[in-house]
Design an enzyme around this catalytic site. Sequence first.
Site, PDB file in Angstrom:
ATOM      1  N   SER A 102       4.731  28.254   6.744  1.00 23.05           N
ATOM      2  CA  SER A 102       4.848  27.689   5.403  1.00 23.05           C
ATOM      3  C   SER A 102       5.936  28.392   4.613  1.00 23.05           C
ATOM      4  O   SER A 102       6.117  29.596   4.698  1.00 23.05           O
ATOM      5  CB  SER A 102       3.527  27.826   4.640  1.00 23.05           C
ATOM      6  OG  SER A 102       3.686  27.277   3.337  1.00 23.05           O
ATOM      7  N   LYS A 120      -3.300  26.077   8.229  1.00 18.06           N
ATOM      8  CA  LYS A 120      -2.062  25.538   7.655  1.00 18.06           C
ATOM      9  C   LYS A 120      -2.328  24.166   7.048  1.00 18.06           C
ATOM     10  O   LYS A 120      -1.802  23.837   5.975  1.00 18.06           O
ATOM     11  CB  LYS A 120      -0.984  25.424   8.743  1.00 18.06           C
ATOM     12  CG  LYS A 120       0.295  24.692   8.279  1.00 18.06           C
ATOM     13  CD  LYS A 120       0.938  25.364   7.060  1.00 18.06           C
ATOM     14  CE  LYS A 120       2.320  24.849   6.749  1.00 18.06           C
ATOM     15  NZ  LYS A 120       2.445  23.564   6.063  1.00 18.06           N
ATOM     16  N   HIS A 165      -4.021  24.768   3.903  1.00 18.18           N
ATOM     17  CA  HIS A 165      -2.975  25.247   2.970  1.00 18.18           C
ATOM     18  C   HIS A 165      -2.293  24.047   2.331  1.00 18.18           C
ATOM     19  O   HIS A 165      -2.118  23.974   1.110  1.00 18.18           O
ATOM     20  CB  HIS A 165      -1.942  26.090   3.725  1.00 18.18           C
ATOM     21  CG  HIS A 165      -0.653  26.297   2.987  1.00 18.18           C
ATOM     22  ND1 HIS A 165       0.337  25.324   2.921  1.00 18.18           N
ATOM     23  CD2 HIS A 165      -0.187  27.338   2.258  1.00 18.18           C
ATOM     24  CE1 HIS A 165       1.339  25.757   2.181  1.00 18.18           C
ATOM     25  NE2 HIS A 165       1.047  26.979   1.775  1.00 18.18           N
ATOM     26  N   ASN A 166      -1.947  23.069   3.144  1.00 18.75           N
ATOM     27  CA  ASN A 166      -1.279  21.873   2.619  1.00 18.75           C
ATOM     28  C   ASN A 166      -2.207  21.043   1.749  1.00 18.75           C
ATOM     29  O   ASN A 166      -1.770  20.440   0.774  1.00 18.75           O
ATOM     30  CB  ASN A 166      -0.717  21.042   3.768  1.00 18.75           C
ATOM     31  CG  ASN A 166       0.580  21.623   4.280  1.00 18.75           C
ATOM     32  OD1 ASN A 166       0.788  22.826   4.228  1.00 18.75           O
ATOM     33  ND2 ASN A 166       1.467  20.773   4.751  1.00 18.75           N
ATOM     34  N   GLU A 221      -2.213  22.687  -1.453  1.00 17.64           N
ATOM     35  CA  GLU A 221      -0.866  22.400  -1.993  1.00 17.64           C
ATOM     36  C   GLU A 221      -0.837  21.025  -2.645  1.00 17.64           C
ATOM     37  O   GLU A 221      -0.325  20.857  -3.764  1.00 17.64           O
ATOM     38  CB  GLU A 221       0.129  22.473  -0.845  1.00 17.64           C
ATOM     39  CG  GLU A 221       1.537  22.030  -1.102  1.00 17.64           C
ATOM     40  CD  GLU A 221       2.314  21.915   0.220  1.00 17.64           C
ATOM     41  OE1 GLU A 221       2.416  22.927   0.926  1.00 17.64           O
ATOM     42  OE2 GLU A 221       2.793  20.803   0.533  1.00 17.64           O
TER      43      GLU A 221
END
Length: 633
Positions: free
Chosen positions: A299, A354, A357-358, A361
């Site tokens: 990232s 991940k 995480h997105n 986000e």
Amino acid sequence: MIKTKAKIIFIMGVSGVGKSTIGSLLSEKLNIPFFDGDDFHPEENILKMSKGEPLNDDDRLGWLQTLNKLAIEQLVNKGCVIVCSALKEKYRDILNTDIKERAEWVFLNGSFEQIKQRINDRKGHFMSSDLLKSQFDILEAPKNAIEIDINLSPNNIVEMISKEILKKSEFGLFGLGVMGKSLSRNLANKGFNISLFNRHVEGVEEDVAKKFKNEFKELSSSLAFDNIESFVNSLQKPRKIMLMVNAGKIVDYVIEDLLPFLDAGDILIDGGNSNYNKTKERFHYLKSKNIHFVGTGVSGGEEGALKGPSIMPGCDKDVYKDIQPFLEAIAAKDANNLPCCTHIGTEGSGHFVKMVHNGIEYAEMQLLAEVYVMLKALGNNPDQIATILESWKASTNSYLLEITIDILRKKEGDDWLVNKIMDKAGNKGTGNWTTISTAELGVPSTMIASALFARYTSFYKEERITASENFEKNTTSNLNLTTDDILKAYQFARIINHYQGFKLIQEASKSYSWNLNLSELARIWTGGCIIKSDLMVEFVDIFKTTDNLLTNKIIIKKIKLLKPSIKKVVSEGILNELAIPTFSEAINFLNSFAVADSSANLIQAQRDYFGAHTYQRKDDNSKKFYHTDWINN
Ligand code: 6PG
């Protein structure tokens, strides 16, 4: 500080294979120091050997540690050649301590008879067959060494070794798109010898690696290929190849293209945004072929990849040790200068975190979009909004807040560029997968889902235009809000968003037995990644004492302080018909979560009424299920 190009070349093998001769010749050729391991035995070992007594593992431990210390010292300069029998893997592990990625092993190998004969031919050198046989009995051939047959002449052997060592790269980059190029430059800037590969597509992608190498001076010693076999053969074993290709079937095609040229123990690192379920399949498929597969979240976008991303590798712990020096060297650093890269867990855990995480986000981006809606509704132009957001940095800074300020200040002619951008939000799928996963795991990550659906709503631009005419705004009230109300509501919503994201990770960790470390995960998200923020820094310590943010006293206090603002902001926003779905979801979630007696009892009754799905009772702790004949009784 170890010089990243220096190497230690260990030459191993049973007595009589010619280690010292080869070692000395090789050190001359490579112009690096030579050390005979036998010169470093302590007195007691020399005494034992002079009496013909074999050394035991305890005798060897101190001696091997001395050689390892010598190697580490030499790495500060040019490296060196060290000869040492090192017949067992555990001896080599001691010699490799802290320098594994800088050590090259050469295994001089021959048959018992061959070596016995060589020893007998040497003047004044005698070794009983029993002693030589005892060495063969404990010899464990190394997995990833340059194996040389001692039949060759010393000069040919030295030539072969130096060719093998000098030409090989330590790390390979497969796929030179935006991220692949940035990661390549990052690795080269850290001094690693890398090989670069990009496919050859007639007329579309030709000589991409070679052109890329020539474009940047830091790549001058890199090796560039558009032939897969040459690329793979240019890498030291165990090979470490980072795939930077689009997620999806392409990853499988690339794996199949590489497989014929790989050897057992090689490592493929998928740095794309692949789906964690696919990663888990690939992990086990390749494990059956003795190839290690590391699903790795990366990232930070193009700039992050170049200057320091946050890196989330998922693999077995012992595999991580082989790639750790490379990934941790290129990763961003946290406030304590520690790499924003850590061993996440096994299988698809790296790509899972991940993905989440997105998801976080998406919601963070949507919250900023809704802040923009409200501040605009208060009559501010993009520049004025940017100034307001600038004032928020002191209390709630983040990468996304900073880029939003830059975006809002960007002008094109007399207008702001943002006013000219089509309001249809795209997505590459990670927010979608997060929403699917949270539903599958039964975790209410409602803000992530709401942010995803806000993007989908935006996509129906034409229908929205029609709807805006059919349902024109009908608000009498003024938006009775201050920018401080909005700031506090934003801070509240961000806490809920992060709670939901980490809750999803925690539940997945339990479901898949990944044993993920939330504090370490928050730590590697304090730098390099898109969701890095001051708030994330706070979570590092909080997660050391709890895995549930909403039970932490600091968080509870913040939530209580900020709650009046979110209630006011969402009420005013709704009354003024503003599109603030994710802000609304933040307070709706807490209202639903912080309630002991919910309305789900009515849901259970409805389900039992029409479907006889049964229900449990509050006055019966036996967890028994009941059914009521709602119609006839
Ligand atoms: C990152 C970004 C990166 C990419 C997003 C875009 O962490 O560096 O998240 O992975 O830019 O995948 O996601 P969408 O296209 O789905 O918004």
